[in-house]
Design a protein around this motif. Structure first.
Motif, PDB file in Angstrom:
ATOM      1  N   MET A   1       0.830  -1.172   0.000  1.00 21.89           N
ATOM      2  CA  MET A   1       0.000   0.000   0.000  1.00 21.89           C
ATOM      3  C   MET A   1       0.878   1.239   0.000  1.00 21.89           C
ATOM      4  O   MET A   1       1.959   1.238   0.561  1.00 21.89           O
ATOM      5  N   LYS A   2       0.343   2.298  -0.589  1.00 13.90           N
ATOM      6  CA  LYS A   2       1.068   3.558  -0.593  1.00 13.90           C
ATOM      7  C   LYS A   2       1.103   4.134   0.821  1.00 13.90           C
ATOM      8  O   LYS A   2       0.209   3.892   1.619  1.00 13.90           O
ATOM      9  N   PRO A   3       2.129   4.928   1.115  1.00 14.82           N
ATOM     10  CA  PRO A   3       2.205   5.540   2.447  1.00 14.82           C
ATOM     11  C   PRO A   3       1.043   6.509   2.684  1.00 14.82           C
ATOM     12  O   PRO A   3       0.502   7.090   1.749  1.00 14.82           O
ATOM     13  N   ILE A   4       0.693   6.686   3.939  1.00 12.45           N
ATOM     14  CA  ILE A   4      -0.301   7.685   4.327  1.00 12.45           C
ATOM     15  C   ILE A   4       0.414   9.028   4.303  1.00 12.45           C
ATOM     16  O   ILE A   4       1.495   9.177   4.866  1.00 12.45           O
ATOM     17  N   ASN A   5      -0.183  10.024   3.639  1.00  7.83           N
ATOM     18  CA  ASN A   5       0.479  11.325   3.613  1.00  7.83           C
ATOM     19  C   ASN A   5      -0.230  12.309   4.535  1.00  7.83           C
ATOM     20  O   ASN A   5      -1.320  12.044   5.036  1.00  7.83           O
ATOM     21  N   GLU A   6       0.402  13.423   4.778  1.00  9.24           N
ATOM     22  CA  GLU A   6      -0.081  14.409   5.732  1.00  9.24           C
ATOM     23  C   GLU A   6      -1.488  14.919   5.399  1.00  9.24           C
ATOM     24  O   GLU A   6      -2.279  15.198   6.292  1.00  9.24           O
ATOM     25  N   ALA A   7      -1.833  15.011   4.126  1.00  3.90           N
ATOM     26  CA  ALA A   7      -3.156  15.497   3.734  1.00  3.90           C
ATOM     27  C   ALA A   7      -4.273  14.579   4.227  1.00  3.90           C
ATOM     28  O   ALA A   7      -5.381  15.032   4.495  1.00  3.90           O
ATOM     29  N   HIS A   8      -3.987  13.288   4.362  1.00  3.59           N
ATOM     30  CA  HIS A   8      -5.007  12.342   4.816  1.00  3.59           C
ATOM     31  C   HIS A   8      -5.460  12.611   6.248  1.00  3.59           C
ATOM     32  O   HIS A   8      -6.571  12.246   6.624  1.00  3.59           O
ATOM     33  N   VAL A   9      -4.608  13.203   7.050  1.00  2.00           N
ATOM     34  CA  VAL A   9      -4.917  13.460   8.459  1.00  2.00           C
ATOM     35  C   VAL A   9      -4.617  14.917   8.820  1.00  2.00           C
ATOM     36  O   VAL A   9      -4.233  15.215   9.941  1.00  2.00           O
ATOM     37  N   ALA A  10      -4.860  15.821   7.887  1.00  2.00           N
ATOM     38  CA  ALA A  10      -4.483  17.216   8.052  1.00  2.00           C
ATOM     39  C   ALA A  10      -5.277  17.957   9.120  1.00  2.00           C
ATOM     40  O   ALA A  10      -4.813  18.959   9.652  1.00  2.00           O
ATOM     41  N   GLU A  11      -6.471  17.501   9.449  1.00  2.00           N
ATOM     42  CA  GLU A  11      -7.327  18.195  10.409  1.00  2.00           C
ATOM     43  C   GLU A  11      -7.860  17.213  11.440  1.00  2.00           C
ATOM     44  O   GLU A  11      -7.982  16.020  11.154  1.00  2.00           O
ATOM     45  N   PRO A  12      -8.220  17.727  12.632  1.00  2.00           N
ATOM     46  CA  PRO A  12      -8.862  16.853  13.609  1.00  2.00           C
ATOM     47  C   PRO A  12     -10.155  16.274  13.030  1.00  2.00           C
ATOM     48  O   PRO A  12     -10.889  16.966  12.332  1.00  2.00           O
ATOM     49  N   GLY A  13     -10.391  15.004  13.275  1.00  2.00           N
ATOM     50  CA  GLY A  13     -11.592  14.352  12.760  1.00  2.00           C
ATOM     51  C   GLY A  13     -11.358  13.539  11.508  1.00  2.00           C
ATOM     52  O   GLY A  13     -12.225  12.787  11.083  1.00  2.00           O
ATOM     53  N   LEU A  14     -10.189  13.675  10.879  1.00  2.00           N
ATOM     54  CA  LEU A  14      -9.849  12.867   9.704  1.00  2.00           C
ATOM     55  C   LEU A  14      -9.005  11.683  10.157  1.00  2.00           C
ATOM     56  O   LEU A  14      -8.139  11.825  11.024  1.00  2.00           O
ATOM     57  N   ALA A  15      -9.255  10.518   9.575  1.00  2.00           N
ATOM     58  CA  ALA A  15      -8.506   9.326   9.970  1.00  2.00           C
ATOM     59  C   ALA A  15      -8.348   8.386   8.785  1.00  2.00           C
ATOM     60  O   ALA A  15      -9.152   8.388   7.864  1.00  2.00           O
ATOM     61  N   VAL A  16      -7.305   7.603   8.835  1.00  2.00           N
ATOM     62  CA  VAL A  16      -7.071   6.541   7.871  1.00  2.00           C
ATOM     63  C   VAL A  16      -7.156   5.229   8.646  1.00  2.00           C
ATOM     64  O   VAL A  16      -6.520   5.085   9.684  1.00  2.00           O
ATOM     65  N   VAL A  17      -7.943   4.294   8.134  1.00  2.00           N
ATOM     66  CA  VAL A  17      -8.090   3.001   8.796  1.00  2.00           C
ATOM     67  C   VAL A  17      -7.608   1.922   7.845  1.00  2.00           C
ATOM     68  O   VAL A  17      -8.059   1.852   6.697  1.00  2.00           O
ATOM     69  N   GLU A  18      -6.681   1.105   8.311  1.00  2.00           N
ATOM     70  CA  GLU A  18      -6.237  -0.046   7.547  1.00  2.00           C
ATOM     71  C   GLU A  18      -6.798  -1.288   8.213  1.00  2.00           C
ATOM     72  O   GLU A  18      -6.640  -1.477   9.420  1.00  2.00           O
ATOM     73  N   VAL A  19      -7.456  -2.106   7.418  1.00  2.00           N
ATOM     74  CA  VAL A  19      -8.069  -3.334   7.911  1.00  2.00           C
ATOM     75  C   VAL A  19      -7.259  -4.510   7.379  1.00  2.00           C
ATOM     76  O   VAL A  19      -6.990  -4.585   6.179  1.00  2.00           O
ATOM     77  N   ALA A  20      -6.884  -5.395   8.264  1.00  2.00           N
ATOM     78  CA  ALA A  20      -6.263  -6.655   7.863  1.00  2.00           C
ATOM     79  C   ALA A  20      -7.255  -7.753   8.236  1.00  2.00           C
ATOM     80  O   ALA A  20      -7.721  -7.810   9.372  1.00  2.00           O
ATOM     81  N   ALA A  21      -7.613  -8.586   7.264  1.00  2.00           N
ATOM     82  CA  ALA A  21      -8.616  -9.625   7.500  1.00  2.00           C
ATOM     83  C   ALA A  21      -8.234 -10.893   6.753  1.00  2.00           C
ATOM     84  O   ALA A  21      -7.401 -10.879   5.845  1.00  2.00           O
ATOM     85  N   ARG A  22      -8.895 -11.966   7.116  1.00  2.00           N
ATOM     86  CA  ARG A  22      -8.621 -13.250   6.481  1.00  2.00           C
ATOM     87  C   ARG A  22      -9.066 -13.290   5.018  1.00  2.00           C
ATOM     88  O   ARG A  22      -8.424 -13.904   4.172  1.00  2.00           O
ATOM     89  N   ASP A  23     -10.197 -12.598   4.718  1.00  2.00           N
ATOM     90  CA  ASP A  23     -10.735 -12.661   3.360  1.00  2.00           C
ATOM     91  C   ASP A  23     -11.399 -11.342   2.974  1.00  2.00           C
ATOM     92  O   ASP A  23     -11.620 -10.473   3.815  1.00  2.00           O
ATOM     93  N   ASP A  24     -11.721 -11.225   1.676  1.00  2.00           N
ATOM     94  CA  ASP A  24     -12.354 -10.014   1.147  1.00  2.00           C
ATOM     95  C   ASP A  24     -13.673  -9.718   1.853  1.00  2.00           C
ATOM     96  O   ASP A  24     -13.948  -8.572   2.209  1.00  2.00           O
ATOM     97  N   ARG A  25     -14.474 -10.730   2.040  1.00  2.00           N
ATOM     98  CA  ARG A  25     -15.807 -10.542   2.617  1.00  2.00           C
ATOM     99  C   ARG A  25     -15.717  -9.908   4.010  1.00  2.00           C
ATOM    100  O   ARG A  25     -16.471  -8.995   4.335  1.00  2.00           O
ATOM    101  N   THR A  26     -14.793 -10.362   4.834  1.00  2.00           N
ATOM    102  CA  THR A  26     -14.631  -9.817   6.176  1.00  2.00           C
ATOM    103  C   THR A  26     -14.144  -8.376   6.128  1.00  2.00           C
ATOM    104  O   THR A  26     -14.675  -7.505   6.826  1.00  2.00           O
ATOM    105  N   ALA A  27     -13.144  -8.099   5.312  1.00  2.00           N
ATOM    106  CA  ALA A  27     -12.602  -6.738   5.213  1.00  2.00           C
ATOM    107  C   ALA A  27     -13.670  -5.762   4.733  1.00  2.00           C
ATOM    108  O   ALA A  27     -13.816  -4.658   5.277  1.00  2.00           O
ATOM    109  N   LEU A  28     -14.442  -6.154   3.741  1.00  2.00           N
ATOM    110  CA  LEU A  28     -15.488  -5.274   3.218  1.00  2.00           C
ATOM    111  C   LEU A  28     -16.631  -5.103   4.216  1.00  2.00           C
ATOM    112  O   LEU A  28     -17.248  -4.037   4.284  1.00  2.00           O
ATOM    113  N   ALA A  29     -16.892  -6.115   5.032  1.00  2.00           N
ATOM    114  CA  ALA A  29     -17.915  -5.998   6.077  1.00  2.00           C
ATOM    115  C   ALA A  29     -17.486  -4.978   7.138  1.00  2.00           C
ATOM    116  O   ALA A  29     -18.312  -4.200   7.629  1.00  2.00           O
TER     117      ALA A  29
END
Length: 81
Positions: free
Chosen positions: A1-29
Motif C-alpha cells: 500500500m502507498k504511504p499515508i500522507n499528511e493530507a489524509h490526516v491534516a485536520e482533527p476528525g480525519l482518519a485513515v483506517v487499515e483493515v487486515a482480514a482473512r478474506d475479502d468478505r470480512t474486510a469489506l464488512a
C-alpha cells in the motif's frame, strides 16, 4: 500500500483506517460497518501482500460528517450510485 500522507490526516476528525482480514468478505464488512458510523471514502477492493496472510483494505474516515446512508444502502443491494 502507498504511504499515508499528511493530507489524509491534516485536520482533527480525519482518519485513515487499515483493515487486515482473512478474506475479502470480512474486510469489506468492516468497511461497511464503519460507513454506518461516519462519512467514509471506501476502498473499491482489497489488496494482498506477497508472503503475508489475508487481505488488506484502507479507507479514509471523516468523523466531522454524518455517514452517507444512500451509499451504504446501495452497496447492500449490490449497486453503487
Amino acid at each position: 500500500m502507498k504511504p499515508i500522507n499528511e493530507a489524509h490526516v491534516a485536520e482533527p476528525g480525519l482518519a485513515v483506517v487499515e483493515v487486515a482480514a482473512r478474506d475479502d468478505r470480512t474486510a469489506l464488512a468492516v468497511q461497511e460497518l464503519l460507513a454506518t458510523l461516519c462519512a467514509i471514502a471506501p476502498a473499491d477492493r482489497t489488496t494482498r501482500e506477497p508472503g503475508e496472510p489475508g487481505v488488506r483494505l484502507r479507507c479514509f474516515l471523516d468523523l466531522r460528517q454524518a455517514p452517507d446512508t444512500g451509499a451504504v444502502d446501495a452497496d447492500r443491494s449490490g449497486t453503487r450510485p
